[in-house]
Design an enzyme around this catalytic site. Structure first.
Site, PDB file in Angstrom:
ATOM      1  N   ALA A  12       0.817  -1.233   0.000  1.00 38.14           N
ATOM      2  CA  ALA A  12       0.000   0.000   0.000  1.00 38.14           C
ATOM      3  C   ALA A  12       0.841   1.269   0.000  1.00 38.14           C
ATOM      4  O   ALA A  12       0.300   2.361   0.074  1.00 38.14           O
ATOM      5  CB  ALA A  12      -0.939  -0.014   1.205  1.00 38.14           C
ATOM      6  N   VAL A  63       6.196  -9.918   2.532  1.00 34.53           N
ATOM      7  CA  VAL A  63       5.053 -10.848   2.546  1.00 34.53           C
ATOM      8  C   VAL A  63       5.469 -12.292   2.245  1.00 34.53           C
ATOM      9  O   VAL A  63       4.729 -13.221   2.553  1.00 34.53           O
ATOM     10  CB  VAL A  63       3.926 -10.417   1.563  1.00 34.53           C
ATOM     11  CG1 VAL A  63       3.296  -9.111   1.992  1.00 34.53           C
ATOM     12  CG2 VAL A  63       4.418 -10.372   0.126  1.00 34.53           C
ATOM     13  N   SER A 141      -3.913 -10.692 -12.286  1.00 33.22           N
ATOM     14  CA  SER A 141      -3.533  -9.912 -13.483  1.00 33.22           C
ATOM     15  C   SER A 141      -4.115 -10.574 -14.724  1.00 33.22           C
ATOM     16  O   SER A 141      -4.329 -11.803 -14.722  1.00 33.22           O
ATOM     17  CB  SER A 141      -2.004  -9.894 -13.602  1.00 33.22           C
ATOM     18  OG  SER A 141      -1.613  -9.422 -14.868  1.00 33.22           O
ATOM     19  N   TYR A 154       5.673 -14.608 -13.471  1.00 33.08           N
ATOM     20  CA  TYR A 154       4.586 -13.712 -13.029  1.00 33.08           C
ATOM     21  C   TYR A 154       3.223 -14.299 -13.392  1.00 33.08           C
ATOM     22  O   TYR A 154       2.306 -14.331 -12.557  1.00 33.08           O
ATOM     23  CB  TYR A 154       4.801 -12.359 -13.699  1.00 33.08           C
ATOM     24  CG  TYR A 154       3.823 -11.276 -13.328  1.00 33.08           C
ATOM     25  CD1 TYR A 154       3.997 -10.518 -12.163  1.00 33.08           C
ATOM     26  CD2 TYR A 154       2.749 -10.958 -14.155  1.00 33.08           C
ATOM     27  CE1 TYR A 154       3.111  -9.502 -11.835  1.00 33.08           C
ATOM     28  CE2 TYR A 154       1.861  -9.948 -13.834  1.00 33.08           C
ATOM     29  CZ  TYR A 154       2.056  -9.217 -12.672  1.00 33.08           C
ATOM     30  OH  TYR A 154       1.169  -8.196 -12.358  1.00 33.08           O
ATOM     31  N   ALA A 156       2.470 -17.405 -13.963  1.00 41.13           N
ATOM     32  CA  ALA A 156       2.223 -18.614 -13.157  1.00 41.13           C
ATOM     33  C   ALA A 156       1.754 -18.229 -11.757  1.00 41.13           C
ATOM     34  O   ALA A 156       0.816 -18.822 -11.219  1.00 41.13           O
ATOM     35  CB  ALA A 156       3.495 -19.462 -13.079  1.00 41.13           C
ATOM     36  N   ALA A 157       2.387 -17.224 -11.173  1.00 37.03           N
ATOM     37  CA  ALA A 157       1.982 -16.769  -9.832  1.00 37.03           C
ATOM     38  C   ALA A 157       0.553 -16.230  -9.869  1.00 37.03           C
ATOM     39  O   ALA A 157      -0.261 -16.527  -8.993  1.00 37.03           O
ATOM     40  CB  ALA A 157       2.944 -15.695  -9.326  1.00 37.03           C
ATOM     41  N   LYS A 158       0.250 -15.437 -10.887  1.00 37.30           N
ATOM     42  CA  LYS A 158      -1.074 -14.804 -10.948  1.00 37.30           C
ATOM     43  C   LYS A 158      -2.167 -15.835 -11.283  1.00 37.30           C
ATOM     44  O   LYS A 158      -3.298 -15.705 -10.798  1.00 37.30           O
ATOM     45  CB  LYS A 158      -1.063 -13.658 -11.968  1.00 37.30           C
ATOM     46  CG  LYS A 158      -0.158 -12.491 -11.572  1.00 37.30           C
ATOM     47  CD  LYS A 158      -0.582 -11.863 -10.266  1.00 37.30           C
ATOM     48  CE  LYS A 158       0.179 -10.575  -9.961  1.00 37.30           C
ATOM     49  NZ  LYS A 158      -0.233  -9.990  -8.669  1.00 37.30           N
ATOM     50  N   ILE A 187      -2.012  -0.918 -15.939  1.00 39.87           N
ATOM     51  CA  ILE A 187      -2.308   0.208 -15.046  1.00 39.87           C
ATOM     52  C   ILE A 187      -1.041   1.057 -14.897  1.00 39.87           C
ATOM     53  O   ILE A 187       0.060   0.519 -14.712  1.00 39.87           O
ATOM     54  CB  ILE A 187      -2.750  -0.310 -13.650  1.00 39.87           C
ATOM     55  CG1 ILE A 187      -3.856  -1.378 -13.772  1.00 39.87           C
ATOM     56  CG2 ILE A 187      -3.189   0.850 -12.757  1.00 39.87           C
ATOM     57  CD1 ILE A 187      -5.154  -0.927 -14.391  1.00 39.87           C
TER      58      ILE A 187
HETATM   59  P1  NAP Z   1       4.128  -1.108  -7.682  1.00 41.74           P
HETATM   60  O1  NAP Z   1       3.733   0.292  -7.995  1.00 41.74           O
HETATM   61  O2  NAP Z   1       5.426  -1.629  -8.163  1.00 41.74           O
HETATM   62  O3  NAP Z   1       4.036  -1.289  -6.074  1.00 41.74           O
HETATM   63  C1  NAP Z   1       4.367  -2.529  -5.521  1.00 41.74           C
HETATM   64  C2  NAP Z   1       4.001  -2.505  -4.056  1.00 41.74           C
HETATM   65  O4  NAP Z   1       4.245  -3.818  -3.512  1.00 41.74           O
HETATM   66  C3  NAP Z   1       4.830  -1.538  -3.231  1.00 41.74           C
HETATM   67  O5  NAP Z   1       4.000  -1.019  -2.226  1.00 41.74           O
HETATM   68  C4  NAP Z   1       5.902  -2.433  -2.622  1.00 41.74           C
HETATM   69  O6  NAP Z   1       6.425  -1.927  -1.392  1.00 41.74           O
HETATM   70  C5  NAP Z   1       5.103  -3.697  -2.380  1.00 41.74           C
HETATM   71  N1  NAP Z   1       5.925  -4.905  -2.285  1.00 41.74           N
HETATM   72  C6  NAP Z   1       6.748  -5.423  -3.230  1.00 41.74           C
HETATM   73  N2  NAP Z   1       7.339  -6.540  -2.778  1.00 41.74           N
HETATM   74  C7  NAP Z   1       6.893  -6.735  -1.502  1.00 41.74           C
HETATM   75  C8  NAP Z   1       7.165  -7.685  -0.498  1.00 41.74           C
HETATM   76  N3  NAP Z   1       8.011  -8.710  -0.692  1.00 41.74           N
HETATM   77  N4  NAP Z   1       6.546  -7.551   0.706  1.00 41.74           N
HETATM   78  C9  NAP Z   1       5.678  -6.525   0.933  1.00 41.74           C
HETATM   79  N5  NAP Z   1       5.378  -5.591   0.017  1.00 41.74           N
HETATM   80  C10 NAP Z   1       5.992  -5.690  -1.193  1.00 41.74           C
HETATM   81  O7  NAP Z   1       3.038  -2.160  -8.206  1.00 41.74           O
HETATM   82  P2  NAP Z   1       1.552  -1.933  -8.777  1.00 41.74           P
HETATM   83  O8  NAP Z   1       1.637  -1.702 -10.234  1.00 41.74           O
HETATM   84  O9  NAP Z   1       0.815  -1.008  -7.913  1.00 41.74           O
HETATM   85  O10 NAP Z   1       0.974  -3.414  -8.609  1.00 41.74           O
HETATM   86  C11 NAP Z   1       0.188  -3.803  -7.500  1.00 41.74           C
HETATM   87  C12 NAP Z   1      -0.356  -5.198  -7.767  1.00 41.74           C
HETATM   88  O11 NAP Z   1      -1.155  -5.175  -8.949  1.00 41.74           O
HETATM   89  C13 NAP Z   1       0.715  -6.251  -8.007  1.00 41.74           C
HETATM   90  O12 NAP Z   1       0.328  -7.476  -7.440  1.00 41.74           O
HETATM   91  C14 NAP Z   1       0.749  -6.367  -9.504  1.00 41.74           C
HETATM   92  O13 NAP Z   1       1.212  -7.625  -9.931  1.00 41.74           O
HETATM   93  C15 NAP Z   1      -0.707  -6.163  -9.842  1.00 41.74           C
HETATM   94  N6  NAP Z   1      -0.930  -5.735 -11.223  1.00 41.74           N
HETATM   95  C16 NAP Z   1      -0.408  -4.562 -11.663  1.00 41.74           C
HETATM   96  C17 NAP Z   1      -0.651  -4.203 -12.984  1.00 41.74           C
HETATM   97  C18 NAP Z   1      -0.106  -2.910 -13.559  1.00 41.74           C
HETATM   98  O14 NAP Z   1      -0.276  -2.718 -14.769  1.00 41.74           O
HETATM   99  N7  NAP Z   1       0.499  -2.042 -12.789  1.00 41.74           N
HETATM  100  C19 NAP Z   1      -1.388  -5.030 -13.821  1.00 41.74           C
HETATM  101  C20 NAP Z   1      -1.884  -6.218 -13.318  1.00 41.74           C
HETATM  102  C21 NAP Z   1      -1.662  -6.556 -12.008  1.00 41.74           C
HETATM  103  P3  NAP Z   1       7.667  -0.843  -1.377  1.00 41.74           P
HETATM  104  O15 NAP Z   1       7.095   0.468  -1.845  1.00 41.74           O
HETATM  105  O16 NAP Z   1       8.088  -0.811   0.036  1.00 41.74           O
HETATM  106  O17 NAP Z   1       8.690  -1.368  -2.323  1.00 41.74           O
END
Ligand code: NAP
Length: 246
Positions: A12, A63, A141, A154, A156-158, A187
């Protein structure tokens, strides 16, 4: 609408998780911000959430670390109370073609994006069961639905997260606990900002609504799924992708 509820959102500090945290705070939920290491960003989310008059705290926790997640849940229970809403959003990428992907490239992404969600669900589910209520929302995703070249780890995880969502939904449905997944498309966040322009343009051409998504597009659905209005929705995987995955 979420007044008096406690929501834990992983990841968050930035991007989608931050938007979800602020949306839930705007609806009255207290917020536990779980993040990996970016304390400055986590504190900014916390301070902004508090402007809605709710309680908000930051918890640095990887996590993927089962024990650390257990300790963090105990701290949250002590400081905020029982958790009513869990949003498994933390995620990372490590994109490579499968022929170049190392074992650690694969397991690193699985450990955060898939096992991380298990760790959170494992440590919060007894509280949900005791309360006979709860909302679990997993951020998957479109890659987990369609697959994506360069994202074997990625995707596979999703995809695993979708199986986890449906299984948890089945296991906990008798206790009035719902578990759903949101599948975002492209996004605009830090995760996608660093992609090369030509790849971004290719995505844009394949999005029927003709624009990238914003974190608040995802937050709107998360807030709905977290609310009482979504009481009859469980085991669903809902795409928020401008039509990308159809
Ligand atoms: P982001 O801007 O890169 O932010 C990632 C967040 O996850 C950050 O708050 C980060 O914390 C935290 N994080 C990473 N590794 C962690 C760990 N090991 N333990 C705890 N927190 C961790 O990512 P986002 O684009 O917002 O994506 C959020 C989710 O949506 C993800 O699951 C991603 O796969 C999914 N998603 C994103 C998109 C897209 O287009 N952006 C599309 C599909 C799905 P720090 O700030 O402390 O590093």
């Amino acid at each position: 609408m979420l007044k008096g509820k406690n929501a834990l959102i992983t990841g968050a500090s930035r991007g989608i998780g931050r938007a979800v945290a602020l949306k839930l705070a705007s609806e009255g939920a207290n917020i536990a911000i779980v993040y990996a290491g970016n304390t400055q960003a986590a504190m900014e989310t916390r301070d902004e959430a508090k402007e809605f008059g709710v309680n908000a705290e930051c918890y640095m926790c990887d996590v993927s670390d089962y024990e650390a997640v257990g300790e963090t849940i105990k701290k949250i229970n002590d400081q905020l109370g029982i958790i009513h809403i869990l949003i498994n959003n933390a995620g990372i990428t490590c994109d490579k073609l499968v022929m170049r992907m190392s074992e650690s490239d694969f397991s690193g992404v699985i450990n955060v994006n898939l096992k991380g969600a298990f760790n959170l669900i494992r440590h919060t589910s007894s509280g949900f069961v005791r309360a006979k209520a709860g909302r679990i929302i997993n951020i998957t995703s479109v890659a987990g639905i369609r697959g994506n070249a360069g994202q074997v780890n990625y995707a596979a995880a999703k995809a695993g997260l979708i199986g986890m969502t449906k299984s948890v939904a089945r296991e906990l449905s008798g206790r009035n606990i719902t578990c759903n997944a949101i599948a975002p498309g492209f996004i605009e966040t830090d995760m996608t900002n660093n992609l090369p322009e030509d790849i971004k343009n290719e995505y844009l051409k394949s999005i029927p609504l003709g624009r990238y998504g914003t974190p608040s597009d995802i937050a709107e659905l998360a807030a709905f799924l977290a609310s009482d209005k979504a009481a009859y929705i469980t085991g669903a995987v809902i795409a928020v992708d401008g039509g990308l995955s159809m």
